[in-house]
Enzyme design. Structure first.
Site, PDB file in Angstrom:
ATOM      1  N   THR A  73      30.865  73.210  13.424  1.00  0.00           N
ATOM      2  CA  THR A  73      30.965  72.181  14.458  1.00  0.00           C
ATOM      3  C   THR A  73      30.640  72.779  15.829  1.00  0.00           C
ATOM      4  OG1 THR A  73      33.254  72.716  14.835  1.00  0.00           O
ATOM      5  CG2 THR A  73      32.810  70.993  13.231  1.00  0.00           C
ATOM      6  N   ASP A 108      33.825  79.871  21.860  1.00  0.00           N
ATOM      7  CA  ASP A 108      32.963  81.052  21.978  1.00  0.00           C
ATOM      8  C   ASP A 108      33.302  81.826  23.251  1.00  0.00           C
ATOM      9  OD1 ASP A 108      30.333  82.351  20.916  1.00  0.00           O
ATOM     10  OD2 ASP A 108      30.132  82.250  23.103  1.00  0.00           O
ATOM     11  N   TYR A 111      32.174  87.984  29.966  1.00  0.00           N
ATOM     12  CA  TYR A 111      32.373  86.769  30.765  1.00  0.00           C
ATOM     13  C   TYR A 111      33.560  86.921  31.728  1.00  0.00           C
ATOM     14  CZ  TYR A 111      29.409  84.679  27.068  1.00  0.00           C
ATOM     15  OH  TYR A 111      28.411  84.403  26.165  1.00  0.00           O
ATOM     16  N   LYS A 168      32.552  88.899  21.771  1.00  0.00           N
ATOM     17  CA  LYS A 168      31.359  89.761  21.689  1.00  0.00           C
ATOM     18  C   LYS A 168      31.610  91.129  22.319  1.00  0.00           C
ATOM     19  CE  LYS A 168      28.747  85.506  22.392  1.00  0.00           C
ATOM     20  NZ  LYS A 168      29.544  84.769  23.380  1.00  0.00           N
ATOM     21  N   HIS A 198      26.706  91.773  21.292  1.00  0.00           N
ATOM     22  CA  HIS A 198      26.194  90.796  22.267  1.00  0.00           C
ATOM     23  C   HIS A 198      24.671  90.907  22.465  1.00  0.00           C
ATOM     24  CE1 HIS A 198      27.839  88.336  25.892  1.00  0.00           C
ATOM     25  NE2 HIS A 198      26.653  87.907  25.551  1.00  0.00           N
ATOM     26  N   LEU A 237      21.893  73.141  26.579  1.00  0.00           N
ATOM     27  CA  LEU A 237      21.535  72.118  27.579  1.00  0.00           C
ATOM     28  C   LEU A 237      20.501  72.666  28.558  1.00  0.00           C
ATOM     29  CD1 LEU A 237      25.160  70.810  28.354  1.00  0.00           C
ATOM     30  CD2 LEU A 237      23.570  70.055  26.573  1.00  0.00           C
ATOM     31  N   ARG A 278      32.853  65.881  30.580  1.00  0.00           N
ATOM     32  CA  ARG A 278      31.715  66.444  29.831  1.00  0.00           C
ATOM     33  C   ARG A 278      32.168  67.143  28.546  1.00  0.00           C
ATOM     34  NH1 ARG A 278      29.369  66.986  35.287  1.00  0.00           N
ATOM     35  NH2 ARG A 278      30.203  69.072  35.603  1.00  0.00           N
TER      36      ARG A 278
HETATM   37  P1  A2P Z   1      30.356  72.012  33.904  1.00  0.00           P
HETATM   38  O1  A2P Z   1      31.150  73.161  33.375  1.00  0.00           O
HETATM   39  O2  A2P Z   1      30.684  71.707  35.320  1.00  0.00           O
HETATM   40  O3  A2P Z   1      30.429  70.790  32.997  1.00  0.00           O
HETATM   41  P2  A2P Z   1      24.662  75.500  28.899  1.00  0.00           P
HETATM   42  O4  A2P Z   1      25.757  75.494  27.872  1.00  0.00           O
HETATM   43  O5  A2P Z   1      23.329  75.039  28.388  1.00  0.00           O
HETATM   44  O6  A2P Z   1      24.571  76.818  29.621  1.00  0.00           O
HETATM   45  O7  A2P Z   1      25.108  74.430  30.003  1.00  0.00           O
HETATM   46  C1  A2P Z   1      26.293  74.611  30.730  1.00  0.00           C
HETATM   47  C2  A2P Z   1      26.120  73.979  32.093  1.00  0.00           C
HETATM   48  O8  A2P Z   1      25.888  72.577  31.947  1.00  0.00           O
HETATM   49  C3  A2P Z   1      27.322  74.117  32.959  1.00  0.00           C
HETATM   50  O9  A2P Z   1      26.883  74.269  34.287  1.00  0.00           O
HETATM   51  C4  A2P Z   1      28.065  72.795  32.781  1.00  0.00           C
HETATM   52  O10 A2P Z   1      28.781  72.477  33.935  1.00  0.00           O
HETATM   53  C5  A2P Z   1      26.936  71.835  32.550  1.00  0.00           C
HETATM   54  N1  A2P Z   1      27.243  70.770  31.584  1.00  0.00           N
HETATM   55  C6  A2P Z   1      28.015  70.858  30.491  1.00  0.00           C
HETATM   56  N2  A2P Z   1      28.034  69.696  29.816  1.00  0.00           N
HETATM   57  C7  A2P Z   1      27.246  68.847  30.503  1.00  0.00           C
HETATM   58  C8  A2P Z   1      26.865  67.503  30.311  1.00  0.00           C
HETATM   59  N3  A2P Z   1      27.296  66.807  29.283  1.00  0.00           N
HETATM   60  N4  A2P Z   1      26.030  66.933  31.231  1.00  0.00           N
HETATM   61  C9  A2P Z   1      25.585  67.649  32.282  1.00  0.00           C
HETATM   62  N5  A2P Z   1      25.911  68.944  32.526  1.00  0.00           N
HETATM   63  C10 A2P Z   1      26.728  69.537  31.647  1.00  0.00           C
END
Ligand code: A2P
Length: 297
Positions: free
Chosen positions: A6, A36, A41, A70, A103, A200, A255
């Site tokens: 998941t 994760d 980090y 990691k 890592h 994303l 989010r």
């Molecule tokens: P935030 O923590 O403020 O939600 P990735 O995993 O590809 O690196 O993306 C992580 C980034 O995308 C973080 O900056 C996070 O910010 C933002 N993010 C996470 N979920 C969403 C979402 N559903 N829509 C837009 N931005 C998101």
């Protein structure tokens, strides 16, 4: 629990002061069962406070959550591997990890935090030496599984020639702009699970500034509109439908909920075809930017 199937909550760049509540909320209130983490980090101690709260409560048991961490590059020397793992366990307030990843497949001197000297990586530990030491962690019950991250095909080919304990997962950057279809297929054929980081398109990553935004991509946005979903949900659904396990990072409650609410829809073949055509071999995460190391060629 053997392989996480998941969506996981990513914690790279999860801010101190926010990550504790994000992890608690994700597990206790949104049914995330995969978290994760990584030593580099620098937020594992705060995540550990969340785990302590959650696992001392009566809603979710430790064994119901798959926790990954990691080994950082400066702890690859065999004598350092168990020390590093125990520090992570202490920080996370756990007795064991479900998965411990190398890592990156490169070793730095201890305390090497930044710099550009390629010579810094020479004379350290080989991947094989590090893997052999990681294998002992399984034997000593500190971790249930070991795996790798950022491994390319040739790195896996080599590892598989000697790995008596096989890697459970390869965690790599994956999204429509970097689909790595052949590498994903190879891993899955070899029964190595594939975790998709930056699913994303790494919007919070400063080194990705100036690069195109996947969340604003017109194809993704139009599919999202058609399905009455958000662009993030389309990207995560796509990742899941190609049998990878995405780990979107978020510390924002709305989010965190949005990112795991993707079970009630499917992408049509036509959507997948359009998304396939977006591949442009674009990496948002690349050691060439940080250390001038040509890791990916
Ligand atoms: P935030 O923590 O403020 O939600 P990735 O995993 O590809 O690196 O993306 C992580 C980034 O995308 C973080 O900056 C996070 O910010 C933002 N993010 C996470 N979920 C969403 C979402 N559903 N829509 C837009 N931005 C998101």
């Amino acid at each position: 629990m053997h392989t996480p199937t998941t969506i996981g909550l990513g914690t790279w760049k999860s801010e101190l002061g926010k990550v504790r509540e994000a992890v608690r909320f994700a597990i206790e209130e949104c049914s995330y069962r995969h978290i994760d983490c990584a030593a580099i980090y620098q937020n594992e101690a705060e995540i550990g406070e969340a785990f302590l709260t959650v696992f001392n409560g009566d809603k979710v048991k430790r064994e119901d959550v798959f926790v990954t961490s990691k080994l950082w590059n400066d702890n690859h020397k065999p004598s350092r591997v168990e020390v590093a793992c125990k520090q992570t366990l202490k920080d996370l307030q756990l007795d064991y990890l479900d998965l411990y990843l190398m890592h990156w497949g490169m070793s730095f001197p201890q305390d090497f935090s930044s710099g550009t000297a390629t010579s810094a990586i020479f004379g350290q530990a080989s991947v094989r030496d590090t893997w052999e030491a990681m294998k002992e962690l399984v034997k000593n019950c500190l971790v249930k599984n070991i795996g790798v991250a950022n491994f390319t095909g040739p790195m896996l080919f080599d590892l598989l020639t000697y790995a008596k304990v096989r890697p459970l997962m390869n965690q790599i950057e994956l999204h429509p702009y970097l689909q790595q279809t052949d590498l994903v297929a190879f891993c899955l054929t070899e029964q190595i699970g594939v975790t998709a980081y930056s699913p994303l398109g790494s919007p919070g990553n400063m080194t990705a500034k100036g690069l195109p935004s996947l969340l604003d991509d017109e194809t993704i946005v139009s599919i999202a509109k058609e399905l009455s979903k958000t662009p993030a949900q389309v990207l995560l659904r796509w990742a899941v439908e190609r049998d990878t396990v995405p780990i979107p990072k978020s510390v924002n409650p709305k989010r965190i909920v949005e990112n795991i609410t993707i079970d009630a829809f499917r992408l049509a073949e036509e959507h997948k075809k359009k998304i396939s055509s977006l591949d442009r071999n674009l990496r948002f995460v690349n050691p060439i930017g940080w250390w001038k190391l040509p890791y990916f060629g």
